[in-house]
Design a protein around this motif. Structure first.
Motif, PDB file in Angstrom:
ATOM      1  N   TYR A  96      -8.876   8.820  34.192  1.00 41.99           N
ATOM      2  CA  TYR A  96      -9.488   9.931  34.930  1.00 41.99           C
ATOM      3  C   TYR A  96      -8.841  11.415  34.653  1.00 41.99           C
ATOM      4  N   PRO A  97      -7.719  11.396  34.945  1.00 47.75           N
ATOM      5  CA  PRO A  97      -6.930  12.624  34.860  1.00 47.75           C
ATOM      6  C   PRO A  97      -7.317  13.188  33.325  1.00 47.75           C
ATOM      7  N   VAL A  98      -7.287  12.431  32.403  1.00 47.48           N
ATOM      8  CA  VAL A  98      -7.573  12.867  31.118  1.00 47.48           C
ATOM      9  C   VAL A  98      -8.905  13.305  30.798  1.00 47.48           C
ATOM     10  N   TRP A  99     -10.131  12.651  31.449  1.00 50.33           N
ATOM     11  CA  TRP A  99     -11.400  12.949  31.415  1.00 50.33           C
ATOM     12  C   TRP A  99     -11.508  14.548  32.339  1.00 50.33           C
ATOM     13  N   LYS A 100     -10.563  14.652  33.325  1.00 55.20           N
ATOM     14  CA  LYS A 100     -10.752  15.899  34.111  1.00 55.20           C
ATOM     15  C   LYS A 100     -10.275  16.871  33.091  1.00 55.20           C
ATOM     16  N   GLU A 116     -25.183  18.704  28.474  1.00 51.79           N
ATOM     17  CA  GLU A 116     -26.272  17.606  28.017  1.00 51.79           C
ATOM     18  C   GLU A 116     -25.450  16.207  27.807  1.00 51.79           C
ATOM     19  N   ILE A 117     -24.195  16.511  27.331  1.00 49.14           N
ATOM     20  CA  ILE A 117     -23.324  15.051  27.307  1.00 49.14           C
ATOM     21  C   ILE A 117     -22.824  14.610  28.332  1.00 49.14           C
ATOM     22  N   LEU A 118     -22.605  15.615  29.413  1.00 51.31           N
ATOM     23  CA  LEU A 118     -21.943  15.301  30.836  1.00 51.31           C
ATOM     24  C   LEU A 118     -22.965  14.855  31.440  1.00 51.31           C
TER      25      LEU A 118
END
Length: 70
Positions: free
Chosen positions: A23-27, A36-38
């Motif tokens: 999750y921190p990496v995703w942020k 579009e991807i999000l």
């Protein structure tokens, strides 16, 4: 890479049982992805623990079928 090599090809990306550090990496990564991807990226709830449950979760969300797109 998705945008450059496969524009519009992502049906949806569902993440299941991700480790806590994801999750921190995703942020950090997500601001560099386009809308579009999000909009096609989903994190399944912790209650989903196997593939069959993941398929049911996706079916309930009525994800678009990438094979049906022109």
């Amino acid at each position: 890479m998705l945008r450059s090599h496969y524009p519009g090809r992502l049906g949806c990306a569902c993440f299941i049982n991700t480790p806590g550090y994801f999750y921190p990496v995703w942020k950090i990564i997500s601001p560099w992805l386009d809308e579009e991807i999000l909009s096609k990226t989903f994190f399944l709830p912790r209650s989903v623990t196997n593939v069959e449950q993941a398929v049911q979760w996706v079916d309930r969300k009525k994800m678009p079928d990438p094979a049906a797109e022109p």
